[in-house]
Write a protein that holds these residues in place. Structure first.
Motif: not given
Length: 402
Positions: A23-28, A92-100
């Motif tokens: 999920c993190e990689r998809i957001v990236t 998990y996508r939300t966590a990745a979006t917050a990081r970006l």
């Protein structure tokens, strides 16, 4: 122990778990696919994205941060990881979006709760006032839900996917033991108050309630703009979609846009519109009879010319912010679906639809792409992720105080 090897277990288009690293990689990957603007935005407008963790709402959040420099609040309704289950993919996508967002120096708060409820509306209003200068510039509404509780009456409304007037019989795509099969299914027509129930969930009532709540708190900036994301789709699926119960709800959404546009114009010289997006593989769309087949065939016709949600929402933000001209159709809608509904594309897709059988489907539709997209909704089949390695599942929700 919160690390474990996660396999894609499920049935059909539904999976029991999601993969955090996938999920993190998809957001990236989505972030990297969004073009960097030629010039950095002159300011950081404040935006609220309702439905920010998946599909077009996720694309709206990422494209808004990268293309328009927005900061603000994202809302979704996701399940946390437990000892037995991973969190939902949107968690998990939300966590990745917050990081970006943090890496882009964009101030974001992500809230997990019922967007239909007034409690969350009040929480958002307080945040806008206390953290974001008391003025909201944009609101993007991207909500797909099975039910809604009316905050005034406590009535629970449930949406249904049904045709109106007559039964709907269509081809549909299913996978049995990984093998694609074309079947015919029949869906009975809407009865009783099915149309009213679906409209109460998926129409414009909650969108209008959000605007009213924020306006009553004097939080709408001069020139405030709101857009609700919608879909029209192909004549091939019209009976179950645009002419069905969901279509009635979408018509109500568009009527609400016209009402809100007039109201906001007088109130803050603002505007309200709907954005009609093109087809995509989403968790909502795969539940609609015939849509999976249609999207697979559409991809077979278009290949890489099929425009991703991130690409479409980048264009929407360019139009909303004035980077490019705002182009509306006769109904006052932004049309991001013209590539899908072009006459030649629909003619070729319809021809393939007529030819589609279990034996021929693999040559007519891009099934590898479609099944990959379904699995990617849950973080699987993502290039660069080692699925043989244990993944950390206890990813925390982004802390709104940091």
């Amino acid at each position: 122990m919160t690390e474990r090897v996660i396999a894609p277990r499920g049935r059909g288009f539904l999976f029991l778990d999601s993969h955090p690293a996938g999920c993190e990689r998809i957001v990236t990957d989505m972030w990297q696919a969004i073009p960097t603007p030629a010039e950095p935005p002159a300011k950081q407008p404040v935006a609220l994205v309702i439905g920010s963790s998946a599909g077009y709402g996720l694309a709206a959040t990422l494209a808004g941060i990268k293309r328009a420099g927005i900061r603000g609040i994202g809302i979704s309704f996701e399940k946390a990881p437990t000892e037995r289950r991973t969190g939902t993919a949107g968690w998990y996508r939300t966590a990745a979006t917050a990081r970006l967002a943090a890496e882009a120096s964009s101030d974001w708060v992500f809230l997990n709760g019922d967007a239909f409820g007034d409690e969350l509306k009040e929480q958002v209003a307080d945040l806008i006032g206390q953290r974001f200068g008391g003025r909201l510039d944009y609101l993007v509404y991207s909500v797909a839900a099975p039910r809604r509780t009316d905050p005034d009456t406590g009535t629970v409304y449930t949406s249904v996917l049904k045709p109106i007037g007559e039964p709907y019989r269509t081809k549909t795509l299913v996978f049995e033991d990984g093998r694609p099969e074309i079947r015919e299914v029949e869906t009975g027509p809407a009865g009783g108050d099915d149309i009213e129930q679906t409209t109460a969930v998926m129409g414009g009532a909650d969108w209008e309630r959000w605007i009213t709540h924020l306006a009553d708190r004097d939080l709408l900036a001069d020139g405030f703009t709101t857009a609700a994301l919608s879909y029209i789709g192909s004549p091939l699926t019209a009976a179950i979609y645009r002419q069905g119960t969901i279509g009635a709800a979408k018509a109500h959404l568009e009527a609400t846009a016209r009402t809100l546009d007039e109201r906001l114009g007088k109130l803050v010289a603002g505007r309200a519109l709907t954005s009609v997006n093109g087809a995509a593989v989403t968790q909502s769309s795969t539940a609609i009879p015939g849509i999976a087949l249609y999207v697979g065939l559409l991809r077979g016709v278009l290949g890489d010319r099929l425009i991703s949600p991130a690409g479409q929402l980048a264009e929407l933000w360019d139009q909303l912010t004035g980077a490019t001209e705002l182009v509306l159709d006769d109904e006052g809608r932004v049309r991001l679906d013209t590539w899908e509904l072009a006459d030649d594309v629909q003619a070729q897709t319809a021809e393939r639809w007529d030819q589609a059988t279990t034996d021929s489907i693999s040559t007519l539709a891009d099934l590898d792409w479609f099944t990959g997209e379904v699995r990617r909704l849950y973080g699987f089949d993502v290039a660069g992720v080692d699925y043989d390695q244990p993944a950390e599942t206890a990813i925390p929700w982004p802390n709104p105080t940091t």
